[in-house]
Design a protein around this motif. Structure first.
Motif, PDB file in Angstrom:
ATOM      1  N   THR A 201       0.856  -1.179   0.000  1.00  0.00           N
ATOM      2  CA  THR A 201       0.000   0.000   0.000  1.00  0.00           C
ATOM      3  C   THR A 201       0.893   1.230   0.000  1.00  0.00           C
ATOM      4  O   THR A 201       1.608   1.476   0.978  1.00  0.00           O
ATOM      5  N   ASN A 202       0.861   1.955  -1.121  1.00  0.00           N
ATOM      6  CA  ASN A 202       1.768   3.096  -1.290  1.00  0.00           C
ATOM      7  C   ASN A 202       3.200   2.593  -1.125  1.00  0.00           C
ATOM      8  O   ASN A 202       3.636   1.749  -1.860  1.00  0.00           O
ATOM      9  N   SER A 203       3.923   3.073  -0.107  1.00  0.00           N
ATOM     10  CA  SER A 203       5.310   2.644   0.082  1.00  0.00           C
ATOM     11  C   SER A 203       5.443   1.645   1.238  1.00  0.00           C
ATOM     12  O   SER A 203       6.554   1.360   1.689  1.00  0.00           O
ATOM     13  N   GLU A 204       4.318   1.113   1.707  1.00  0.00           N
ATOM     14  CA  GLU A 204       4.345   0.168   2.825  1.00  0.00           C
ATOM     15  C   GLU A 204       4.136  -1.263   2.341  1.00  0.00           C
ATOM     16  O   GLU A 204       3.187  -1.561   1.619  1.00  0.00           O
ATOM     17  N   TYR A 205       5.010  -2.136   2.782  1.00  0.00           N
ATOM     18  CA  TYR A 205       4.947  -3.556   2.453  1.00  0.00           C
ATOM     19  C   TYR A 205       4.699  -4.327   3.749  1.00  0.00           C
ATOM     20  O   TYR A 205       5.432  -4.156   4.728  1.00  0.00           O
ATOM     21  N   THR A 206       3.660  -5.160   3.776  1.00  0.00           N
ATOM     22  CA  THR A 206       3.297  -5.903   4.985  1.00  0.00           C
ATOM     23  C   THR A 206       3.298  -7.397   4.712  1.00  0.00           C
ATOM     24  O   THR A 206       2.686  -7.869   3.754  1.00  0.00           O
ATOM     25  N   GLU A 207       4.002  -8.145   5.563  1.00  0.00           N
ATOM     26  CA  GLU A 207       4.019  -9.602   5.489  1.00  0.00           C
ATOM     27  C   GLU A 207       3.209 -10.183   6.642  1.00  0.00           C
ATOM     28  O   GLU A 207       3.361  -9.762   7.794  1.00  0.00           O
ATOM     29  N   ASN A 208       2.365 -11.146   6.339  1.00  0.00           N
ATOM     30  CA  ASN A 208       1.604 -11.876   7.346  1.00  0.00           C
ATOM     31  C   ASN A 208       2.106 -13.316   7.339  1.00  0.00           C
ATOM     32  O   ASN A 208       1.877 -14.059   6.370  1.00  0.00           O
ATOM     33  N   ILE A 209       2.795 -13.713   8.399  1.00  0.00           N
ATOM     34  CA  ILE A 209       3.512 -14.991   8.417  1.00  0.00           C
ATOM     35  C   ILE A 209       2.566 -16.163   8.697  1.00  0.00           C
ATOM     36  O   ILE A 209       1.863 -16.174   9.710  1.00  0.00           O
ATOM     37  N   GLU A 210       2.583 -17.154   7.819  1.00  0.00           N
ATOM     38  CA  GLU A 210       1.772 -18.369   7.984  1.00  0.00           C
ATOM     39  C   GLU A 210       2.633 -19.578   8.337  1.00  0.00           C
ATOM     40  O   GLU A 210       2.120 -20.552   8.895  1.00  0.00           O
ATOM     41  N   PHE A 211       3.925 -19.538   7.988  1.00  0.00           N
ATOM     42  CA  PHE A 211       4.851 -20.602   8.390  1.00  0.00           C
ATOM     43  C   PHE A 211       6.259 -20.037   8.456  1.00  0.00           C
ATOM     44  O   PHE A 211       6.601 -19.081   7.752  1.00  0.00           O
ATOM     45  N   PHE A 212       7.067 -20.612   9.362  1.00  0.00           N
ATOM     46  CA  PHE A 212       8.433 -20.151   9.556  1.00  0.00           C
ATOM     47  C   PHE A 212       9.224 -21.348  10.062  1.00  0.00           C
ATOM     48  O   PHE A 212       9.018 -21.819  11.178  1.00  0.00           O
ATOM     49  N   SER A 213      10.105 -21.883   9.238  1.00  0.00           N
ATOM     50  CA  SER A 213      10.798 -23.128   9.565  1.00  0.00           C
ATOM     51  C   SER A 213      11.647 -23.044  10.828  1.00  0.00           C
ATOM     52  O   SER A 213      11.847 -24.054  11.506  1.00  0.00           O
ATOM     53  N   ARG A 214      12.150 -21.868  11.150  1.00  0.00           N
ATOM     54  CA  ARG A 214      13.072 -21.739  12.281  1.00  0.00           C
ATOM     55  C   ARG A 214      12.384 -21.512  13.618  1.00  0.00           C
ATOM     56  O   ARG A 214      12.965 -21.746  14.670  1.00  0.00           O
ATOM     57  N   ASP A 215      11.124 -21.049  13.586  1.00  0.00           N
ATOM     58  CA  ASP A 215      10.448 -20.711  14.840  1.00  0.00           C
ATOM     59  C   ASP A 215       8.944 -20.623  14.622  1.00  0.00           C
ATOM     60  O   ASP A 215       8.446 -19.632  14.108  1.00  0.00           O
ATOM     61  N   ASP A 216       8.218 -21.662  15.029  1.00  0.00           N
ATOM     62  CA  ASP A 216       6.765 -21.701  14.846  1.00  0.00           C
ATOM     63  C   ASP A 216       6.046 -20.575  15.587  1.00  0.00           C
ATOM     64  O   ASP A 216       4.925 -20.214  15.226  1.00  0.00           O
TER      65      ASP A 216
END
Length: 254
Positions: A201-216
């Motif tokens: 959105t404009n200059s903002e990037y947002t990640e919503n984490i659904e999986f992470f191999s190193r730390d659930d």
């Protein structure tokens, strides 16, 4: 005998045979064109149940020339596996070359070909029961594609890396999904991965984490960053999942 009549009948029969051949060729070409015209580019999902009864989710992301498939628990986000690399399509035959494989590292560098099918919303491998439903077609994400970590800015100093080296961190995005993967094509080592959904959105990037191999425990977190495209490179700054300040530079894979 009426040679004129016989000649006329022969010509009509010959035209019919030629017409049928042209029709068959046209239909085959049309079917092949149809498969290629319907692009695999974008994100796809499939749900299935493990032998232990866990409900698993698999996500495939295709960008131009690169792909990844990952499987994780759809309830807890527990990471199961990931694999990917390059891909190309010839007719209905897809050929993939593995760059990383978390469960079978010996596959790295090998090539495999298989027959695929595709319509606008469903795709899969011929002879394989599991089918994938389309999530998006590469839109609306401004950052869809495959990217390699190519540099960092630290203490105001820009440090660039050689992206041709075996040790890579790739981030691959569709229109709504993202995944990063750290790996080494020379040692065949898989170092880690994480993924989920994203928005710009404009200059903002947002990640919503659904999986992470190193730390659930990171599953469910949302991370916001500032982003900009500078001379074709993706500049990415903010706080990491550990809360540390980062400024990364990513270059598009060719």
């Amino acid at each position: 005998m009426n040679f004129s009549k016989k000649n006329h009948e022969y010509k009509n029969k010959n035209r019919s045979v030629v017409s049928k051949k042209i029709t068959v060729i046209f239909v085959c070409a049309f079917l092949s064109l149809g498969l290629n015209a319907q692009s695999f580019i974008g994100a796809w999902e499939s749900y299935h149940t493990s032998e232990n009864g866990d409900k698993l989710k698999s996500i495939v992301i295709f960008s131009e020339g690169y792909q990844v498939i990952s499987t994780y628990d759809s309830i807890t986000g527990k990471f199961i596996s990931t694999e990917g690399g390059t891909w190309k399509l010839s007719g209905d035959t897809m050929t993939e070359t593995a760059e990383f494989d978390s469960m079978h590292p010996e596959r790295v560098g090998t090539e495999v070909s298989f027959q695929v099918f595709l319509n606008d919303s469903i795709m899969g491998i011929v002879g394989w029961d599991r089918k994938f439903k389309r999530i998006d077609n590469g839109e609306p994400g401004k950052l869809n594609g495959a990217w390699l970590m190519s540099g960092r800015v630290k203490d105001g100093q820009t440090q660039m890396n050689d992206t041709s080296r075996p040790r890579k961190t790739m981030k691959i995005l569709s229109g709504t999904r993202f995944q990063w993967i750290a790996y080494n094509t020379e040692t065949k080592q898989f170092m880690g991965t994480g993924g989920g959904t994203y928005t710009t959105t404009n200059s903002e990037y947002t990640e919503n984490i659904e999986f992470f191999s190193r730390d659930d425990s990171r599953v469910g977190a949302s991370l916001k960053f500032e982003f900009d495209l500078v001379d074709g490179n993706w500049h990415h700054s903010g706080l990491s999942s550990k809360g540390d300040p980062i400024y990364e530079i990513w270059s598009k894979r060719e």
